[in-house]
Design an enzyme around this catalytic site. Structure first.
Site, PDB file in Angstrom:
ATOM      1  CG  ASP A 155      76.113  49.301  63.265  1.00  0.00           C
ATOM      2  OD1 ASP A 155      76.938  49.554  62.545  1.00  0.00           O
ATOM      3  OD2 ASP A 155      75.936  48.392  64.031  1.00  0.00           O
ATOM      4  CE1 TYR A 183      77.006  39.513  64.604  1.00  0.00           C
ATOM      5  CE2 TYR A 183      78.558  41.129  63.898  1.00  0.00           C
ATOM      6  CZ  TYR A 183      78.365  40.034  64.569  1.00  0.00           C
ATOM      7  OH  TYR A 183      79.408  39.252  65.269  1.00  0.00           O
TER       8      TYR A 183
END
EC number: 1.4.3.-
Length: 810
Positions: free
Chosen positions: A424, A505
Site C-alpha cells: 500500500d 480499507y
C-alpha cells in the site's frame, strides 16, 4: 472510426457481437466515475488511470455542519500554547521550497526534459511528488542535542519518465536548499540497496489500455449478458473490471488478470464495489506500449479456462454447461442503519468533559508535549505520520517511530484473488489521510491539525486530519484495598490518531502514551472487505452471501522503531521463562520448577524473531553500558498489546517475491544505518522480483551488541471474513498493537507522580480522602455530544469544520 477501433474490430472478427442492448437495464454506469473502474483504489474525479498513485481528487471537507449549543457556563477547554524547544528539522518542505525546487528541475539546464504536470501527456516526463528527505540521524542528533547546526535540507523529487519505450519511475535528490550554486539534482541511490531508484512503470498507459479493454469487452457482450446479466462497452457499462495487483510476468510478457465486478446504480451513496465480484475473468497480455501487441489470452468461468471467446461460446451451447449464480445487491451490503432500534438508544451516549486541556501542540513546528512525554512529527506521501525525537522525562527513548509498509496478501481459487497482494505504500497513506469526523473518530475537545503534500503539481491540504486527545482507559492504572485503606489511580492516556483510507480499507493508527512511561502503537482496520466470487472457493473462505466468499487474506503492517535507551548504543535482550529441575541444598529431592534465562542478540544474522510460544519470553532493548544502581540493565520492553500481531502466512510469496521479506517474522533487529532508512519503496510492486529496497539485504552479519540498533515490528491480522464482516469490518476484532514499556528503566512506578489518584483512609472515626490537590471539574451546561450534518457541503477547498469554540467538550 479511430485506428484503435479499426484494430479492435479486426481483432474480434468472427465474434458474435451483440448489436443491441436491453431497452431497460436495472443497472447503469454511476455518474462521476471514470471508465477505467477496475481498480479498488480508483476514486471519482481521478484521472482515467485509476491505478496511478499520481492522481487523486480534492478531499471533500466536512464543512460548516455542526450546530452546537451552550448556555455560557460550560466554556471551551482552555488550550495551553505550544512552543517547540527547537525548529522541527523533520517538518517537511515549505511551499516556497517546493516552488524553487520545481523551477530548478524544470529548467532545461537540468537535462531532465520535464513537462509541467498540468500539460503532461502519455509520452512526457513529469514530477509527481516533491517532499523532504529526512536528515541522517548523526546530523540530526548533533543539532537537536545542542551540539551542531541544523542539517542541510534536501528534496526527494519523484519523476515519472514517459518519453521512452519503457516508462519508469526514478527518484532524484535535489539540494542543498535553498537553491544556490551548490545545489545539484542527481539520482537518489544512497539508501536504495538496488543501487538505483529506477523502476519500470507497467501501468503508465492505463488510460489508453482502459479504452482498449472497453472495446475488447464490447465484443464479449453476448457472453457477459448471458452469464452475468451485465456488460461493458465503450458508451455505457453495468460491470467494471478490477485487475490484479501487482501485475504478473509470464514468459517475459506482462500479464493482467481482470475480474468483472457489478456496477449497480441502486446503492445510493454506498460504495459496494468490492462486495459484488462476478465469476468471470479475462487474461490479458499488455506487454509494451503498442495496443496492436496487446492480446486477450484466455477467459475463466466456473472453474474452466477457455483460450478463446469462441471456445466459451461453444461450451455455453452444450447441455452440460455449468452456470453459476448471478450477483445481486442486498441490504446487508449497505452501511445505513437497519433493524429494530435498541432500547433508549436515541439518548446521548457517555461523553468526557474537560475544562482545560493538559497538553500543548505547536502546530506550525509539529511538536507536542504531554506530562513527561514530548516529540516532533513529520508527514509524507508513502507512510503518512512518523514520530521523531520522542522523549520521556527529558531523555530520548525513540529517535524515530512510524509506519514503513503495509501488505494485504490474498488467496483464492480464482486468478484475481490468487494473484493479489497489495503493497500500500505505492498508493500512499499520506494522500488519503482524510479529515476526521469530530465526536466520532476523536473527541470534540481534541486538538486537530492539518496535513499537506506537494503532489501532482499542487499543494493539497487535508484539514483536521490528525488529532490529539486524552482518554480514560476504562480501568484503573493501579489499585489496592485493605481494611485500613483504599488507593486507586486513574489510567489517563494521551493519544495521537489519524485514519488513512486505502481503497476499500480504513486504517486507524493511534500512538498512545501512558502515565507508567509506556508507548502503545495500535492499528485498527475497518471498511469493506475485498470479497471474491463464491464458486470453488471453499478452501479459501466462508460463503457469506449468495454470490460471495469472504476470501482469506493477511494484513501485515510493518513499523520502524529506532530506540535510544540512555544513549544510542543498545543491545537486544531476550529474557525467557524456562522449565528446570533443581536440587536445592535445603531439600532431599529434586524439584520441578522454572528459571530465568537471559540471552542477547549479537549479530544481525540472528535478528529475525517471532513471539515466543506461550508468551514465555520478554524482549527488551537495553543499555549494557549504564546499569542501574542495582546492577540491572535499563531498557524498554516490547510486547504484544491488543489483538495478536502477525506475520505473513506465505513466507515465499509467488506474487511479491523479493519485495516481501519484511513480512516473514514478527520482529527484526538490525544495525542503524543512514543507508537503510526505509525497508521498502513505493514502486517495489512494479517489479517485485527486483525491488528498489530489498529488506533481506539488511541482514549481513554485522555486530549489533551495544550498537545503534533499530527494531522493525509487524502489526496486523489474519482475516477470514465471516457474515459479521458485512457490510463493514469491525475495528473491535480487526486490531493489533504492541506496547513499549519501561523495563528496569526507572527505580519505581512513575505513575505515583500523578495527581489523578485517590487514597482513602478508613482507620479513623470518619473516612478521609486525599485527592492530591487536583482540581474538580464541574459543568452545569447541556453538553452537545453530536453535530448536525444537514448543512454539509462537500468538495470545499477550505475546511469549514468548526474549530474549538463554545462548548467543545463533548
Amino acid at each position: 472510426m479511430t485506428w484503435l477501433s479499426n484494430f479492435l474490430v479486426a481483432a474480434l472478427a468472427g465474434s458474435s457481437v451483440v448489436n443491441s442492448l436491453p431497452s431497460v437495464s436495472p443497472f447503469v454506469k454511476r455518474a462521476g466515475e471514470e471508465f477505467d473502474a477496475y481498480s479498488m483504489h480508483g476514486r471519482a474525479g481521478e484521472e482515467l488511470d485509476s491505478y496511478s498513485m499520481h492522481g487523486r481528487a480534492e478531499p471533500a471537507s466536512l464543512a460548516g455542519v455542526f450546530a452546537r449549543e451552550n448556555d455560557g457556563t460550560c466554556p471551551a477547554p482552555f488550550a495551553i500554547p505550544g512552543k517547540t524547544p527547537k525548529k522541527n528539522i523533520w517538518a517537511g518542505l515549505t511551499k516556497d521550497e517546493v516552488t524553487t525546487v520545481l523551477g530548478y528541475v524544470h529548467d532545461p539546464v537540468s537535462g531532465l526534459n520535464l513537462t509541467a504536470y498540468d500539460k503532461k501527456g502519455l509520452w512526457d516526463n513529469y514530477v509527481y511528488l516533491v517532499e523532504q528527505i529526512m536528515p541522517n540521524k548523526t546530523d540530526a542528533l548533533a543539532y537537536i542535542d545542542g551540539k551542531g547546526t541544523a542539517p542541510d535540507r534536501y528534496a526527494r523529487v519523484a519523476i515519472s519518465f514517459g518519453a521512452t519505450d519503457q516508462p519508469y519511475y526514478e527518484d532524484y535528490i535535489v539540494g542543498p536548499l535553498p537553491i544556490s550554486n551548490l545545489t545539484k539534482a542527481e539520482p537518489l541511490t544512497y539508501y536504495y540497496n538496488k543501487g538505483s531508484s529506477k523502476q519500470f512503470n507497467f501501468r503508465h498507459d492505463n488510460s489508453l489500455r482502459s479504452v482498449w479493454k472497453s472495446q475488447l469487452c464490447e465484443g464479449l457482450q453476448d457472453i457477459t449478458l448471458d452469464l452475468l446479466g451485465t456488460y461493458i462497452n465503450t458508451t455505457s457499462a453495468t460491470s467494471a473490471l478490477q485487475a490484479i495487483d501487482p501485475l504478473w510476468e509470464e514468459d517475459g510478457r506482462i500479464i493482467e488478470w481482470s475480474q468483472f465486478r457489478l456496477n449497480p446504480d441502486n446503492v445510493g451513496i454506498h460504495s459496494v464495489s468490492t462486495l459484488v465480484p462476478q465469476g468471470f475473468y479475462l487474461k490479458l497480455d499488455i506487454t509494451g506500449r503498442d495496443p496492436a501487441a496487446w492480446k486477450l489470452l484466455g477467459l475463466y468461468y466456473a472453474g474452466v479456462y477457455y483460450e478463446t471467446a469462441d471456445d466459451l461460446r461453444a461450451a455455453m451451447a452444450k447441455a452440460d454447461f455449468v452456470r453459476t449464480e448471478k450477483v445481486v445487491v442486498t441490504q446487508s451490503l449497505m452501511t445505513n442503519r437497519t433493524g429494530t432500534p435498541l432500547p433508549y438508544d436515541d439518548e446521548a451516549p457517555p461523553v468526557a468533559y474537560q475544562s482545560q486541556k493538559r497538553w500543548s501542540v505547536d502546530k506550525d513546528q509539529k511538536y507536542v508535549k504531554w506530562m513527561d512525554f514530548e516529540f516532533y512529527w513529520g508527514f509524507n506521501k508513502d507512510i503518512a505520520v512518523t514520530l521523531f525525537d520522542v522523549k520521556y522525562k527529558g531523555e530520548r527513548i525513540f529517535y524515530e517511530l512510524g509506519l514503513e509498509e503495509a501488505l494485504a496478501h490474498y488467496a483464492g481459487s480464482d486468478p484475481k484473488s490468487s494473484h493479489t497482494a497489495f503493497l500500500d505504500s505505492y498508493y500512499g497513506f499520506g494522500p488519503y489521510t482524510y479529515e476526521l469526523v469530530k465526536g466520532y473518530d476523536c473527541p470534540w475537545n481534541a486538538d486537530y491539525v492539518d496535513t499537506a503534500l506537494h503532489m501532482n503539481g499542487n499543494t493539497t491540504t487535508n484539514f483536521d486530519s490528525i488529532c490529539f486527545f486524552e482518554s480514560d482507559a476504562g480501568f484503573p492504572l493501579q489499585r489496592h484495598t485493605t481494611s485500613k485503606m483504599a488507593t486507586v489511580t486513574k489510567n489517563i492516556v494521551f493519544n495521537m490518531r489519524f485514519v488513512s483510507t486505502i481503497g476499500n480499507y480504513d486504517y486507524a493508527f493511534t500512538y498512545s502514551f501512558l502515565l507508567d512511561g509506556s508507548v502503545e502503537v495500535n492499528v485498527r482496520a475497518s471498511g469493506y472487505i475485498q470479497a471474491t466470487y463464491y464458486y470453488g472457493n471453499e478452501d479459501y473462505g466462508y460463503k457469506i452471501q449468495k454470490h460471495l466468499s469472504g476470501s482469506m487474506h493477511d494484513h501485515v503492517l510493518t513499523f520502524k522503531a529506532d530506540l535510544d535507551i540512555k544513549g544510542d548504543k543498545n543491545t537486544f535482550e531476550t529474557t525467557s521463562f524456562v522449565p528446570a529441575t533443581v536440587k536445592y541444598p535445603w531439600d532431599k529431592t529434586e524439584m520441578k520448577t522454572m528459571k530465568v534465562e537471559r540471552s542477547y542478540v549479537t549479530s544481525e544474522d540472528d535478528g529475525k524473531i517471532n513471539w515466543a510460544s506461550n508468551g514465555a519470553s520478554m524482549y527488551s532493548v537495553v543499555n549494557k553500558d549504564k546499569p542501574n544502581v542495582w546492577g540491572e540493565y535499563p531498557g524498554y520492553r516490547i510486547s504484544p498489546g491488543h489483538g495478536t500481531p502477525v506475520h505473513s502466512t506465505v513466507l515465499e510469496s509467488s506474487i511479491i517475491k523479493e519485495s516481501g521479506h519484511f513480512a516473514t517474522h514478527h520482529l527484526y533487529v538490525t544495525k542503524a544505518k543512514d543507508t537503510e532508512k526505509h525497508l521498502s519503496h513505493s514502486a517495489n510492486n512494479m517489479d517485485s522480483a527486483y525491488p528498489i529496497v530489498d529488506f533481506s539485504k539488511f541482514f549481513d552479519g554485522e555486530n549489533i551488541e551495544q550498537e545503534d540498533i533499530v527494531l522493525w515490528f509487524n502489526l496486523g491480522m489474519h482475516h477470514l471474513p465471516h457474515t459479521g464482516d458485512l457490510p463493514i469490518t469491525l475495528m473491535s476484532t480487526a486490531q493489533s498493537s504492541v506496547v513499549f514499556s519501561p523495563h528496569n528503566y526507572l527505580l519505581s512506578d512513575p505513575s505515583r507522580q500523578t495527581r489523578q489518584q485517590i487514597e482513602i483512609d478508613l482507620t479513623g472515626e470518619k473516612v478521609t480522602a486525599d485527592h492530591n490537590g487536583k482540581k474538580r471539574g464541574v459543568c452545569t451546561a447541556s453538553i452537545v455530544v453530536d453535530g448536525d450534518y444537514s448543512d454539509y457541503e462537500g468538495g470545499s477547498t477550505e475546511s469549514k469544520m468548526p474549530r474549538v469554540s463554545a462548548c467543545s467538550n463533548c
